[in-house]
Design a protein around this motif. Structure first.
Motif, PDB file in Angstrom:
ATOM      1  N   ASP A   1       0.905  -1.324   0.008  1.00  0.00           N
ATOM      2  CA  ASP A   1      -0.054  -0.080  -0.086  1.00  0.00           C
ATOM      3  C   ASP A   1       0.918   1.250   0.151  1.00  0.00           C
ATOM      4  OD1 ASP A   1      -2.412  -1.617  -0.026  1.00  0.00           O
ATOM      5  OD2 ASP A   1      -2.785  -1.491   2.134  1.00  0.00           O
ATOM      6  N   THR A   2       1.959   1.260   0.906  1.00  0.00           N
ATOM      7  CA  THR A   2       2.885   2.285   0.865  1.00  0.00           C
ATOM      8  C   THR A   2       3.439   2.745  -0.440  1.00  0.00           C
ATOM      9  OG1 THR A   2       3.267   1.955   3.244  1.00  0.00           O
ATOM     10  CG2 THR A   2       4.898   3.276   1.938  1.00  0.00           C
ATOM     11  N   TYR A   3       3.752   1.838  -1.338  1.00  0.00           N
ATOM     12  CA  TYR A   3       4.369   1.675  -2.495  1.00  0.00           C
ATOM     13  C   TYR A   3       3.515   2.032  -3.420  1.00  0.00           C
ATOM     14  CZ  TYR A   3       9.319   0.827  -1.598  1.00  0.00           C
ATOM     15  OH  TYR A   3      10.608   0.596  -1.235  1.00  0.00           O
ATOM     16  N   GLY A   4       2.194   1.962  -3.400  1.00  0.00           N
ATOM     17  CA  GLY A   4       1.205   1.761  -4.569  1.00  0.00           C
ATOM     18  C   GLY A   4       1.696   1.146  -5.649  1.00  0.00           C
TER      19      GLY A   4
ATOM     20  N   VAL B   1       5.975  -3.663  -9.256  1.00  0.00           N
ATOM     21  CA  VAL B   1       6.923  -3.679 -10.177  1.00  0.00           C
ATOM     22  C   VAL B   1       8.135  -4.540  -9.581  1.00  0.00           C
ATOM     23  CG1 VAL B   1       8.780  -2.263 -11.683  1.00  0.00           C
ATOM     24  CG2 VAL B   1       6.289  -1.527 -11.163  1.00  0.00           C
ATOM     25  N   ASP B   2       8.645  -5.340 -10.366  1.00  0.00           N
ATOM     26  CA  ASP B   2       9.601  -6.286  -9.794  1.00  0.00           C
ATOM     27  C   ASP B   2      10.882  -5.718  -9.308  1.00  0.00           C
ATOM     28  OD1 ASP B   2      10.936  -5.973 -12.313  1.00  0.00           O
ATOM     29  OD2 ASP B   2      10.913  -7.912 -12.860  1.00  0.00           O
ATOM     30  N   GLN B   3      11.466  -4.736  -9.837  1.00  0.00           N
ATOM     31  CA  GLN B   3      12.596  -3.939  -9.684  1.00  0.00           C
ATOM     32  C   GLN B   3      12.595  -3.599  -8.013  1.00  0.00           C
ATOM     33  OE1 GLN B   3      12.221  -0.674 -12.592  1.00  0.00           O
ATOM     34  NE2 GLN B   3      13.345   0.389 -10.935  1.00  0.00           N
ATOM     35  N   TYR B   4      11.612  -3.434  -7.464  1.00  0.00           N
ATOM     36  CA  TYR B   4      11.367  -2.960  -6.227  1.00  0.00           C
ATOM     37  C   TYR B   4      11.257  -4.133  -5.144  1.00  0.00           C
ATOM     38  CZ  TYR B   4      10.488   1.650  -7.941  1.00  0.00           C
ATOM     39  OH  TYR B   4      10.742   2.945  -8.576  1.00  0.00           O
ATOM     40  N   ASP B   5      11.215  -5.382  -5.543  1.00  0.00           N
ATOM     41  CA  ASP B   5      11.380  -6.479  -4.911  1.00  0.00           C
ATOM     42  C   ASP B   5      10.071  -6.850  -3.824  1.00  0.00           C
ATOM     43  OD1 ASP B   5      14.088  -7.593  -5.841  1.00  0.00           O
ATOM     44  OD2 ASP B   5      14.460  -5.797  -5.079  1.00  0.00           O
ATOM     45  N   ILE B   6       9.096  -5.911  -3.750  1.00  0.00           N
ATOM     46  CA  ILE B   6       8.112  -5.780  -2.973  1.00  0.00           C
ATOM     47  C   ILE B   6       7.077  -7.256  -3.402  1.00  0.00           C
ATOM     48  CG2 ILE B   6       6.188  -4.672  -1.947  1.00  0.00           C
ATOM     49  CD1 ILE B   6       8.824  -3.508  -1.250  1.00  0.00           C
ATOM     50  N   GLU B   7       7.019  -7.080  -4.588  1.00  0.00           N
ATOM     51  CA  GLU B   7       5.900  -8.225  -5.177  1.00  0.00           C
ATOM     52  C   GLU B   7       6.467  -9.560  -4.983  1.00  0.00           C
ATOM     53  OE1 GLU B   7       6.188 -10.273  -8.316  1.00  0.00           O
ATOM     54  OE2 GLU B   7       8.237  -9.463  -8.225  1.00  0.00           O
ATOM     55  N   ARG B   8       7.758  -9.722  -5.074  1.00  0.00           N
ATOM     56  CA  ARG B   8       8.501 -11.012  -4.899  1.00  0.00           C
ATOM     57  C   ARG B   8       8.377 -11.647  -3.490  1.00  0.00           C
ATOM     58  NH1 ARG B   8      13.621 -12.175  -3.064  1.00  0.00           N
ATOM     59  NH2 ARG B   8      14.245  -9.951  -3.311  1.00  0.00           N
ATOM     60  N   LYS B   9       8.763 -10.647  -2.445  1.00  0.00           N
ATOM     61  CA  LYS B   9       8.635 -10.951  -1.181  1.00  0.00           C
ATOM     62  C   LYS B   9       7.306 -11.153  -0.777  1.00  0.00           C
ATOM     63  CE  LYS B   9      11.562 -11.292   1.299  1.00  0.00           C
ATOM     64  NZ  LYS B   9      12.250 -12.545   1.846  1.00  0.00           N
ATOM     65  N   PHE B  10       6.439 -10.373  -1.413  1.00  0.00           N
ATOM     66  CA  PHE B  10       5.055 -10.552  -1.002  1.00  0.00           C
ATOM     67  C   PHE B  10       4.374 -11.949  -1.176  1.00  0.00           C
ATOM     68  CE2 PHE B  10       0.336  -9.861  -2.092  1.00  0.00           C
ATOM     69  CZ  PHE B  10      -0.146  -9.146  -1.194  1.00  0.00           C
ATOM     70  N   ARG B  11       4.900 -12.557  -2.476  1.00  0.00           N
ATOM     71  CA  ARG B  11       4.362 -13.898  -2.906  1.00  0.00           C
ATOM     72  C   ARG B  11       5.171 -14.781  -1.787  1.00  0.00           C
ATOM     73  NH1 ARG B  11       7.000 -15.028  -7.296  1.00  0.00           N
ATOM     74  NH2 ARG B  11       7.701 -12.766  -8.014  1.00  0.00           N
ATOM     75  N   GLU B  12       6.452 -14.660  -1.456  1.00  0.00           N
ATOM     76  CA  GLU B  12       7.029 -15.605  -0.693  1.00  0.00           C
ATOM     77  C   GLU B  12       6.484 -15.525   0.748  1.00  0.00           C
ATOM     78  OE1 GLU B  12      11.451 -14.978  -3.031  1.00  0.00           O
ATOM     79  OE2 GLU B  12      11.514 -14.083  -0.836  1.00  0.00           O
ATOM     80  N   THR B  13       6.211 -14.639   1.274  1.00  0.00           N
ATOM     81  CA  THR B  13       5.931 -14.506   2.667  1.00  0.00           C
ATOM     82  C   THR B  13       4.363 -14.939   2.746  1.00  0.00           C
ATOM     83  OG1 THR B  13       6.275 -13.195   4.671  1.00  0.00           O
ATOM     84  CG2 THR B  13       4.800 -12.243   3.013  1.00  0.00           C
TER      85      THR B  13
END
Length: 391
Positions: A343-346, A351-363
């Protein structure tokens, strides 16, 4: 067991963090895209000795306690990495150390500690049985010179990267053990090097592509012959041995989820302090600041329960309640932090380069595995609060 002081634990944390810095987010992002195993990272972790944290010094390991082991895994995930590529070696140690023979320990532990033997695979779950482990159907038939194993397992992870496999199978049919279905299950330590060389047709694997980079597989055992000395402990007592490992696993994976939680908090806080919209930093807005603070509070509370579970393990106390609470609280907290960070990043969070979506899937995994959070609630309701069995 080498009990480290508070200062020594902080030094350990700093050393692991330094090692992880050599494997930045770009490294994990590339592996995730191609669904490749982190060989270089696991090799570095093994060489450093951290992967042998729970192996006693007499067998070449670090001889640390559970507390130190959780610090290692936490820091891996907090750095942006994913400890799933190597964590099994830690939580399988419990069953081998507590219930394995001295011959088994002498034969395998030094090689596991120095990295010449890879021990990353734990084969328990079956499609029909799911969380009902006592309903597994994989069967090890006793013969004159060992056992013959037949069956099918799903979610047997890292088996392609492992030399040893811990396998749970029935040695007594369930209909012959009466009401106590936990009896008649046996635990085996299988040397896959011998199986691959001598019986390749008896061991069939099929990789499973998941929503995140997780080296998991389906496995078929087809008249696989294993010797008597593969048996861990007593025949028919394997379920109890696995439970020991499961509580250790829940404590260790709780630390991973906590590492994820701190990763998301770090990322969200950094972004909230730097991103300017409408001529001010977005962290100025309570709609951004308060959710991050709330997620931090949840992660911090889960962190305390992780340490309590690890302490009880290290002191030889019963810790089933604390291990389950640690896993439950940490998985809920990491998921809260993941959503807050996104939510903070909107839009940039996707976008994969920020690594949020990857860790989001992992956690997201931690609410489901190694045990569903609803099963933990059932455990607490029945075994801690004394309510009737709900399933």
């Amino acid at each position: 067991m080498a009990k480290l002081s508070v200062q020594e634990r902080e030094q350990l944390r700093a050393e692991v963090r330094k090692l992880c810095a050599d494997f930045p987010n770009e490294y994990w992002r590339k592996l995730d895209l191609e669904r490749e195993y982190p060989y270089e990272f696991v090799d570095a972790l093994t060489k450093s000795g951290y992967l042998s944290a729970l192996i006693p010094e007499e067998y070449g390991g670090k001889g640390y306690g559970m507390t130190e082991a959780t610090i290692v895994l936490e820091e891996i995930n907090r750095s942006g990495g994913h400890a799933a590529g190597c964590h099994a070696q830690m939580y399988t140690m419990g069953a081998l150390l507590k219930h394995g023979s001295e011959e088994q320990k002498q034969k395998y532990l030094p090689g596991i500690a120095d990295g010449s033997i890879r021990f990353q695979a734990f084969s328990v779950t079956e499609e029909a049985a799911g969380s009902n482990t006592t309903a597994i159907e994989t069967f090890a038939e006793k013969t004159g010179d060992g056992y013959i194993v037949n069956g099918h397992k799903n979610w047997t992870s890292r088996v392609l990267q492992s030399d040893l496999l811990m396998l749970l199978a029935r040695t007594t049919p369930s209909e012959q053990v009466g009401e106590k279905k936990t009896e008649g299950l046996s635990l085996f330590l299988v040397d896959l090097r011998e199986i691959r060389e001598q019986q390749p047709e008896a061991f069939v694997t099929e990789p499973v592509r998941a929503m995140f980079n997780y080296a998991t597989n389906q496995v078929w055992y087809k008249n696989m012959k294993i010797p008597f000395d593969c048996l861990i402990g007593e025949e028919g007592k394997g379920f109890r041995y696995v439970l020991d490992g499961m509580n250790a696993e829940r404590t260790l994976l709780a630390a991973e989820a906590i590492g994820d939680g701190y990763f998301f908090i770090d990322k969200a806080t950094e972004y909230a302090n730097s991103r300017v919209v409408f001529d001010r930093k977005i962290g100025t807005n309570q709609g951004i600041q308060f959710p991050i603070a709330k997620a931090y509070a949840a992660v911090k509370a889960a962190d305390l329960m992780r340490y309590e579970a690890a302490r009880k393990y290290d002191e030889g106390e019963k810790y089933g309640e604390q291990a389950n609470l640690a896993k439950y609280l940490s998985s809920e907290a990491s998921w809260l932090a993941a959503n807050v960070c996104l939510d903070t990043y909107g839009g940039y969070g996707f976008v994969d380069q920020y690594d949020i979506e990857r860790k989001f899937r992992e956690t997201r995994m931690y609410q489901v595995a190694p045990v569903s959070n609803n099963m933990i609630l059932a455990f607490l309701g029945q075994n801690v609060l004394g309510m009737p069995r709900s399933y």
